[in-house]
Enzyme design. Structure first.
Site, mmCIF file in Angstrom:
data_model
loop_
_atom_site.group_PDB
_atom_site.id
_atom_site.type_symbol
_atom_site.label_atom_id
_atom_site.label_comp_id
_atom_site.label_asym_id
_atom_site.label_seq_id
_atom_site.Cartn_x
_atom_site.Cartn_y
_atom_site.Cartn_z
ATOM 1 N N GLY A 244 0.877 -1.121 0.090
ATOM 2 C CA GLY A 244 0.165 -0.115 0.029
ATOM 3 C C GLY A 244 0.974 1.508 -0.101
ATOM 4 N N GLN A 245 0.195 2.286 0.069
ATOM 5 C CA GLN A 245 0.803 3.852 -0.306
ATOM 6 C C GLN A 245 1.717 4.367 0.573
ATOM 7 O OE1 GLN A 245 -1.196 7.176 -2.472
ATOM 8 N NE2 GLN A 245 -3.132 5.804 -2.064
ATOM 9 N N ALA B 50 -5.652 -1.452 5.641
ATOM 10 C CA ALA B 50 -7.880 -1.726 5.508
ATOM 11 C C ALA B 50 -8.084 -1.740 4.428
ATOM 12 C CB ALA B 50 -7.754 0.284 6.169
ATOM 13 N N THR C 236 -10.404 -0.165 2.357
ATOM 14 C CA THR C 236 -10.264 1.481 2.414
ATOM 15 C C THR C 236 -11.319 1.197 1.221
ATOM 16 O OG1 THR C 236 -8.857 1.311 0.601
ATOM 17 C CG2 THR C 236 -8.237 2.195 2.877
ATOM 18 N N THR D 9 -9.085 7.521 10.387
ATOM 19 C CA THR D 9 -9.587 8.200 8.644
ATOM 20 C C THR D 9 -10.598 9.249 9.121
ATOM 21 O OG1 THR D 9 -10.994 7.981 6.593
ATOM 22 C CG2 THR D 9 -11.421 6.354 8.191
ATOM 23 N N ASP D 10 -10.618 10.612 8.225
ATOM 24 C CA ASP D 10 -11.602 11.724 8.470
ATOM 25 C C ASP D 10 -12.888 11.296 8.217
ATOM 26 O OD1 ASP D 10 -10.815 11.413 5.683
ATOM 27 O OD2 ASP D 10 -11.223 13.176 4.912
ATOM 28 N N TYR E 277 -17.854 1.740 5.895
ATOM 29 C CA TYR E 277 -16.031 2.596 5.703
ATOM 30 C C TYR E 277 -16.021 3.357 7.313
ATOM 31 C CZ TYR E 277 -11.908 3.837 4.897
ATOM 32 O OH TYR E 277 -10.468 5.266 5.066
ATOM 33 N N LYS F 5 -14.162 2.079 10.294
ATOM 34 C CA LYS F 5 -12.913 2.842 10.908
ATOM 35 C C LYS F 5 -13.107 3.036 12.421
ATOM 36 C CE LYS F 5 -9.652 3.256 9.088
ATOM 37 N NZ LYS F 5 -8.315 2.653 8.785
ATOM 38 N N TRP G 250 -7.019 11.906 2.673
ATOM 39 C CA TRP G 250 -7.301 11.855 1.057
ATOM 40 C C TRP G 250 -6.052 11.434 0.957
ATOM 41 C CZ3 TRP G 250 -10.623 17.090 -1.317
ATOM 42 C CH2 TRP G 250 -11.768 16.945 -0.614
#
Length: 294
Positions: free
Chosen positions: A12-13, A59, A61, A100-101, A124, A128, A149
């Site tokens: 993942g990123q 996660a 996502t 996450t937001d 989601y 979370k 983001w």
């Protein structure tokens, strides 16, 4: 910094960025070796690596797909992280969990602080939010970082999608009434490593919720337009980018219209503040255009 840092999330990123920035001390794991759907794999990897610290970047996502797969999303976003948190508590090592937001409904009208009540609008965000609670209940010494983001020069993300779409289309329509802060994965990775440098073996005194997002704010339309303008400097075509309303682009899951995060606590406690999103975006676009599309 002592010992290995176990980072979940495979390729993942964020896991990739942590591996690059953290060097050989970072031990990345992902499916099929490490899988929240197989709890035995979590304990096995933990025992094999014997980490000094753990960062959970794994996660579910896929926001819209979660609506049709709530049980799977709960295992990835709540149950698995809670088990990992318990293992870290038993070993008395630092544990950082990424959230996450989307735990917020986006109706506050001002940036959210850590003490604001969560109010997710979809599976989601709900899983979370439940994951945050489960992690802190299983391991009160955990550090939970909410971000927003996330994009990078690797993997699939909104910025890469916009660059690819802009190369093929003269006109793009992008939602312009959802506000937030783009976060570069490299910046977030640097912040996480800085936090680990601070907490050392005294992580319980730093436990709790923190917001960690790119500096500033924009909309998805603003992010797309900025990325395409940066690409145009490299000779890419500049399409017309039309702002549309969320209602014009219906999705299974409702997105928060304003998920800005106040990140002052992160700076106050750890001395860490992520760079402005606009500056980081330019560097990312430069790298993306030098990287073949996967």
């Amino acid at each position: 910094m002592k010992g290995a840092i176990l980072v979940t999330g495979g390729a993942g990123q964020l896991a990739t960025s942590l591996a690059v920035r953290g060097g050989p001390r970072v031990h990345r794991v992902g499916r099929p070796t490490f899988d929240f759907d197989r709890p035995d794999s979590i304990a096995l990897v933990f025992e094999q690596v014997a980490p000094w610290a753990v960062v959970n970047a794994a996660a579910w996502t896929a926001v819209d797909a979660a609506e049709a797969h709530p049980e799977e999303a709960a295992r990835a976003n709540r149950d698995g992280p809670a088990l990992l948190a318990r293992l870290c508590a038993k070993a008395a090592i630092p544990f950082i969990h990424i959230s996450t937001d989307y735990v917020f409904d986006g109706d506050k009208g001002t940036p959210y602080v850590e003490t604001d009540p969560t109010s997710p609008t979809g599976v989601y965000g709900r899983t979370k939010a439940e994951g945050e609670q489960a992690v802190l209940a299983a391991n009160p010494g955990s550090i939970v970082l909410r971000t927003s983001w996330v994009y990078s020069a690797t993997g699939k993300n909104f910025v890469r999608t916009m660059l690819n779409a802009g190369a093929r289309n003269a006109t793009l329509k992008v939602v312009g009434d959802q506000r937030g802060a783009p976060t570069n994965a490299d910046d977030l990775a640097a912040a996480i490593l800085a936090i680990l440098d601070v907490v050392g073996d005294d992580s319980p005194s730093y436990a709790g919720l923190y917001h960690a997002a790119g500096g500033g704010e924009t909309t998805w339309h603003g992010l797309a337009s900025a990325a395409l303008h940066d690409a145009a400097r490299h000779g890419r075509p500049m399409p017309e980018v039309i702002a549309i309303c969320t209602a014009d682009w219906p999705t299974p899951a409702r997105r928060p219209p304003d998920s800005r995060l106040n990140c002052d606590k992160l700076e106050r406690v750890f001395g860490v503040r992520l760079p402005p999103w606009r500056r980081s975006l330019t560097a990312t676009v430069d790298r993306l255009l030098a990287t073949p599309d996967p």
